[in-house]
Design a protein around this motif. Structure first.
Motif, mmCIF file in Angstrom:
data_model
loop_
_atom_site.group_PDB
_atom_site.id
_atom_site.type_symbol
_atom_site.label_atom_id
_atom_site.label_comp_id
_atom_site.label_asym_id
_atom_site.label_seq_id
_atom_site.Cartn_x
_atom_site.Cartn_y
_atom_site.Cartn_z
ATOM 1 N N SER A 2 1.034 -1.313 -0.102
ATOM 2 C CA SER A 2 -0.385 0.095 0.343
ATOM 3 C C SER A 2 0.792 1.638 -0.146
ATOM 4 N N ILE A 3 0.526 2.183 -0.531
ATOM 5 C CA ILE A 3 1.135 3.841 -0.385
ATOM 6 C C ILE A 3 0.974 4.643 1.028
ATOM 7 N N LYS A 4 1.422 4.636 1.861
ATOM 8 C CA LYS A 4 1.827 5.790 2.873
ATOM 9 C C LYS A 4 1.414 7.134 2.441
ATOM 10 N N ARG A 5 1.782 7.771 1.496
ATOM 11 C CA ARG A 5 1.941 9.306 1.078
ATOM 12 C C ARG A 5 2.794 9.384 -0.324
ATOM 13 N N ILE A 6 2.341 10.179 -0.956
ATOM 14 C CA ILE A 6 2.617 10.829 -2.332
ATOM 15 C C ILE A 6 2.893 11.762 -2.076
ATOM 16 N N ILE A 7 4.116 12.795 -2.559
ATOM 17 C CA ILE A 7 4.532 13.781 -2.846
ATOM 18 C C ILE A 7 4.641 14.485 -4.170
ATOM 19 N N THR A 8 4.428 15.131 -4.907
ATOM 20 C CA THR A 8 4.659 15.802 -6.343
ATOM 21 C C THR A 8 4.713 17.207 -6.038
ATOM 22 N N ASN A 9 5.855 16.852 -7.092
ATOM 23 C CA ASN A 9 6.066 18.361 -6.659
ATOM 24 C C ASN A 9 5.069 19.936 -7.442
ATOM 25 N N SER A 10 5.712 20.411 -5.864
ATOM 26 C CA SER A 10 4.986 21.996 -6.278
ATOM 27 C C SER A 10 4.622 22.847 -7.114
ATOM 28 N N GLN A 11 6.348 22.346 -7.810
ATOM 29 C CA GLN A 11 6.512 23.557 -8.833
ATOM 30 C C GLN A 11 5.708 22.824 -10.291
ATOM 31 N N PHE A 12 5.484 21.380 -9.940
ATOM 32 C CA PHE A 12 4.685 20.624 -11.361
ATOM 33 C C PHE A 12 3.453 21.859 -12.309
ATOM 34 N N ASN A 13 3.644 21.494 -13.672
ATOM 35 C CA ASN A 13 2.763 22.375 -14.070
ATOM 36 C C ASN A 13 1.624 21.534 -15.316
ATOM 37 N N ASP A 14 0.603 21.659 -14.954
ATOM 38 C CA ASP A 14 -0.008 20.385 -15.691
ATOM 39 C C ASP A 14 -0.763 21.118 -16.978
ATOM 40 N N PHE A 15 0.013 22.083 -17.372
ATOM 41 C CA PHE A 15 0.163 22.354 -19.089
ATOM 42 C C PHE A 15 1.316 22.139 -19.840
ATOM 43 N N THR A 16 2.018 22.719 -19.398
ATOM 44 C CA THR A 16 3.743 22.636 -19.762
ATOM 45 C C THR A 16 4.035 21.417 -19.166
ATOM 46 N N TYR A 17 3.603 20.273 -18.396
ATOM 47 C CA TYR A 17 4.180 19.050 -17.307
ATOM 48 C C TYR A 17 6.019 19.357 -17.145
ATOM 49 N N ASP A 18 6.426 20.473 -16.836
ATOM 50 C CA ASP A 18 7.361 20.924 -16.435
ATOM 51 C C ASP A 18 7.800 20.093 -15.390
ATOM 52 N N TYR A 19 8.763 19.783 -14.310
ATOM 53 C CA TYR A 19 8.013 19.883 -12.829
ATOM 54 C C TYR A 19 7.831 18.290 -12.680
ATOM 55 N N ASP A 20 7.307 17.533 -13.765
ATOM 56 C CA ASP A 20 6.691 16.636 -14.141
ATOM 57 C C ASP A 20 7.651 14.965 -13.144
ATOM 58 N N ILE A 21 7.523 15.558 -11.437
ATOM 59 C CA ILE A 21 8.211 14.492 -10.836
ATOM 60 C C ILE A 21 7.623 13.853 -9.561
ATOM 61 N N ALA A 22 6.875 13.079 -8.772
ATOM 62 C CA ALA A 22 6.747 12.328 -8.068
ATOM 63 C C ALA A 22 7.678 12.112 -7.053
ATOM 64 N N VAL A 23 7.375 11.756 -5.778
ATOM 65 C CA VAL A 23 7.963 10.529 -4.562
ATOM 66 C C VAL A 23 6.640 9.093 -4.133
ATOM 67 N N LEU A 24 6.739 8.315 -3.867
ATOM 68 C CA LEU A 24 5.894 8.173 -2.873
ATOM 69 C C LEU A 24 6.525 6.679 -2.443
ATOM 70 N N GLU A 25 5.690 6.870 -0.831
ATOM 71 C CA GLU A 25 6.750 6.895 0.298
ATOM 72 C C GLU A 25 5.836 4.919 0.455
#
Length: 877
Positions: free
Chosen positions: A715-738
């Motif tokens: 199971s996934i404990k938490r999801i941390i997405t990059n706060s600078q992610f731009n859903d239009f340009t897809y810049d900073y498209d990264i996340a880490v999952l614990e």
């Protein structure tokens, strides 16, 4: 010491049992009563009687002749007095139970001590030793002489080697002739010991100590001049198995799978089948020490003698379960041997074998418009000592060609130019080795294919089909290679070699989007000056070179050679300092230099985990338990993109409740994953940002086998997405999952290495993308994990192709001619690069693209190195 204590405990328990039994028996010989005075019943008399009783009891009644007054011995038949004065029933029951327990314990200990601990076991060893100052004589090679005569003939051997008896052979060292031995002999021996079970390990340890054995030989010989150069002792384990008709018989290395196979051992498995049968042997699990000089090795022979001419295969290392490890004999016997050194700790193998009817012939006549044929028992390794002939005939108005889809007829160390051993012969031309798909055509409606294998090494063989065709149009609607192979016309003159003879790229008229190489080939114009020799003659890069005695920077700038590796960034992008062969330590820290933990920097490109200590504090080689595949062998794949089990052990499948697989991810530690931020954007119906919606499957290969024992579900404990992610340009498209709980690292679950912020993935470098996404644009997802080899594209050119949508956090990778790309369902998955020491690094995360696999539309991935600090900030990795 432990055994001495146990021996003492056994004796002590035995003594205690004897004493207790003796005391109880004595107590049963008499009954004690106390007389009361009829004249007085005052308390003083009663008290005195009780005192008298206590005093008698404390003396244990050891002096039977001096019995005090008031004690009367009664016969046991006096039931009345016994009942009144005897011990209570619970005392008797307790005593009996104690006696029973003590007896049981004693018997168990005695049985264990004498039957198991001291039980004799047989230990057999074989090996050889080299005696340097003993001259070899021809008589030692006379096989008719019994071993004792050989030993007596050697004289010194009989005295020196009484503990290893008898000798199997005495031979000169390799490379020496009988007349020029310079006084040395190799003696092969076997020896048998009968020792108590608890001494078996000590014996193994003693026999593994070469120096101790040499000293023992010298002591036994009483000859201080004896020069024993080396002694090798192997544990022997021999097994004889016979196939049963209609049944599969299994066997394993000793201890498999719970413990590693023994060190310093020589094991043999003699496999037999019924007369007029052959043996099919398959290694179902194979995990042996990694191949190197002197490593553990397994050999399979097409006879019962371990002779090189009958050797079918030599195996070492670790193979995935899907690797082809099926071998066949040419007769009803087969021999498997295992030779180990003193170091291996691998579990070994599990194998199965069964018998098959011996084929009388493998030759056939094939007729018709088309058909297929293969080497015998394909895809298993073909048997040795085979000769097959296929006479192929198509309608008389047609011609015939043979298309080999898979071709593996390789024998190590054998030249493929002459094919002296195994080969396929067509029209007096022999074919062998590993070959990609190729076609052989005839000028009429008949063709003969001959296949030959000798007694030794065998391979997978071939799979082929024959086709009839019109000689005037051999590939209707397609381009015909000079080899006869048919390819799509769009592949003609596209810059990529699709015909094995490159005939599709010759005599081309280049378009305005191409440039002509000096060799006449047409290549895409955006491949000019990208640092990759695309033409093959380097003509696409020659026109971009700097003047003599100048260095060309990665950004195209030219600088004098004297400025290269001078610890200054003269290029502006660090390429003049990051490509130096000599590592300069303690250089000024820049964006392109690697920073050690001691805050000093080194001028070396990608120094992390390359096996070389570049930092003084060795920090570049720390945390390197990553990026290594457990399986050292990968299956040969022709014409397919299915991954092998365990080939990408960091690949993760992320499932959403009631939806199944949605995105991919990469394992970077035992509890952290890296994925794409856009996978976790909420929609009107589903909160994808909620960790409770997701389940991670690690070690998964086939989506239909999520309950496989090799798969770990978390199971996934938490999801941390990059706060600078731009859903239009897809810049900073990264996340880490614990993960909710850590995973266990296995052969199919291992982390990928994270690149340093300075790690460089240059244009033109081959790189791999994997996932269960759609296999075509708008198609459905794959069931088996897919893989694709693509290459890094120049960032400037990528921006040109994708209308300036590329940022520094993105990396452009793909095949510009189209056909290979990531697609829907691959998002968040890994883009990996093979670096030094075959270690793999996470170069990117699948992010976005303009469609899937379109021409001149490469895929775009999140550049992990640019976001390395962000990953460390949230995961501490």
């Amino acid at each position: 010491m432990v055994w001495a204590i146990l021996d003492f405990m056994v004796v002590l328990l035995f003594s205690l049992f004897w004493w207790t039994s003796h005391l109880i028996m004595k107590s049963q010989l008499y009954v004690v009563v106390y007389k009361c005075s009829s004249e007085s019943a005052d308390g003083e008399k009663a008290k005195g009687a009780r005192s008298h009783l206590n005093r008698a009891d404390s003396q244990g009644f050891m002096d039977m002749n001096g019995v005090e007054e008031g004690v009367e011995f009664l016969p046991t038949m006096n039931a009345k007095k016994v009942e009144k004065r005897g011990p209570k029933r619970w005392v008797v029951v307790t005593a009996v139970l104690i006696i029973f327990l003590l007896v049981s314990l004693l018997v168990g200990l005695l049985v264990w001590h004498f039957k198991y601990r001291r039980a004799p076991v047989q230990k057999v060893y074989n090996g050889h030793l080299v005696i340097q100052n003993l001259k070899f004589i021809d008589a030692y090679e006379i096989s008719s002489l019994p071993a004792p005569e050989l030993v007596m003939g050697a004289g010194i051997l009989h005295a020196a080697l009484q503990f290893i008896w008898p000798f199997l052979a005495l031979i000169p060292p390799p490379g020496c002739s009988n007349g020029l031995l310079e006084g040395s002999v190799i003696a092969y021996y076997w020896s048998e010991f009968i020792v108590p079970a608890y001494r078996a390990k000590a014996l193994d340890k003693a026999m593994a100590d070469e120096q101790s054995l040499i000293q023992m030989v010298k002591y036994k010989s009483r000859n201080p001049m004896l020069q024993v150069n080396s002694i090798v002792a192997f544990r022997s384990c021999n097994f004889a198995l016979h196939a049963k008709e209609g049944e599969i018989t299994s066997f394993t290395t000793p201890g498999f799978p719970n413990s590693p196979y023994p060190n310093n051992a020589r094991c043999t498995w003699v496999l037999r089948a019924d007369v007029d049968s052959i043996i099919s042997l398959t290694f179902k699990t194979f995990d042996v020490e990694v191949c190197s000089k002197g490593s553990d090795v397994i050999k399979v022979y097409n006879s019962l003698s371990p002779m090189e001419p009958d050797e079918l295969v030599t195996l070492c290392g670790i193979y995935p379960p899907s690797y082809n490890l099926t071998f066949l004999s040419s007769q009803n016997v087969m021999l498997v041997t295992l030779i180990t050194n003193a170091e291996g700790r691998n579990p070994g193998f599990k194998a199965e074998f069964f018998q098959l009817p011996k084929a009388k012939t493998c030759s056939k006549t094939l007729k018709g418009e088309s058909g297929t044929f293969t080497t015998p028992f394909y895809p298993a390794h073909y048997p040795p000592d085979m000769d097959c002939v296929w006479n192929i005939e198509v309608p008389s108005t047609k011609n015939v060609k043979v298309h080999f889809n898979v071709f593996y007829v390789l024998e190590p160390g054998t030249p493929v130019s002459s094919c002296p051993k195994d080969y396929v012969e067509i029209s007096n031309t022999k074919y062998c080795g590993e070959r990609s798909q190729f076609v052989v055509a005839s000028k009429n409606n008949k063709i003969t294919v001959r296949f030959h294998s000798d007694q030794s090494y065998t391979d997978t063989g071939f799979s082929a089909k024959f086709l009839s065709y019109d000689s005037s149009d051999p590939c209707p609607g397609k381009f015909t290679c000079n080899t006869g192979r048919c390819i799509d016309k769009v592949m003609r003159c596209d810059g990529w070699v699709d015909c094995t003879d490159a005939s599709d790229e010759r005599a081309c008229n280049c378009t305005t989007e191409q440039f002509r190489c000096n060799n006449g080939w047409c290549k895409p114009r955006f491949w000019l000056c990208d640092g990759v020799n695309d033409c093959g003659d380097d003509s696409d890069e020659l026109q971009c070179k700097c003047p003599d005695k100048h260095f060309k920077c990665s950004n195209g700038k030219c600088i004098p050679e004297t400025q290269k590796c001078d610890s200054k960034d003269d290029c502006g992008d660090g390429s003049d300092e990051g490509t130096c062969s000599k590592v300069v330590k303690s250089v000024p820290c820049k964006d392109y230099t690697y920073k050690c933990h001691n805050s000093l920097c080194v001028s070396k490109t990608n120094p992390e985990c390359d096996g070389t200590k570049d930092c003084d504090d060795n920090s570049d080689e720390e945390s390197c338990d990553c990026g290594i595949r457990s399986y050292s062998k990968q299956t040969r794949i022709v014409g397919g993109q299915d991954s092998e089990v365990g080939e990408w052990p960091w690949q993760v499948s992320l499932h959403v409740k009631s939806q199944g697989h949605i995105c991919g991810a990469s394992l970077i530690s035992d509890k952290w994953l890296v994925s794409a931020a856009h996978c976790f954007q909420d929609e009107s119906q589903i909160r994808y940002s909620d960790p409770k919606q997701w389940t991670a499957f690690l070690g998964l290969h086939d989506q239909s086998e999520r309950t496989n024992e090799m798969v770990q579900e978390r199971s996934i404990k938490r999801i941390i997405t990059n706060s600078q992610f731009n859903d239009f340009t897809y810049d900073y498209d990264i996340a880490v999952l614990e993960l909710q709980s850590p995973v266990n690292f296995t052969t199919t679950v291992r982390p990928i290495c994270l690149p340093d912020a300075t790690h460089d993935f240059p244009a033109g470098k081959e790189i791999w993308v994997t996932g269960w996404g759609a296999t075509s644009e708008g198609g459905i997802g794959a069931s088996i994990l897919q893989k694709a080899a693509i290459r890094v594209i120049n960032q400037t050119m990528c921006n040109t192709l994708l209308a300036d949508q590329i940022t520094s956090r993105m990396i452009c990778v793909g095949i510009l001619t189209g056909g290979i790309d990531a697609c829907q369902g691959d998002s968040g998955g890994p883009l990996v690069s093979v670096e030094s020491n075959n270690r793999l690094f996470l170069a990117g995360v699948v992010s976005w693209g303009d469609g899937c696999a379109r021409r001149n539309k490469p895929g775009v991935y999140t550049r992990v190195s640019k976001l390395r600090d962000w990953i460390k900030q949230h995961t501490s990795l």
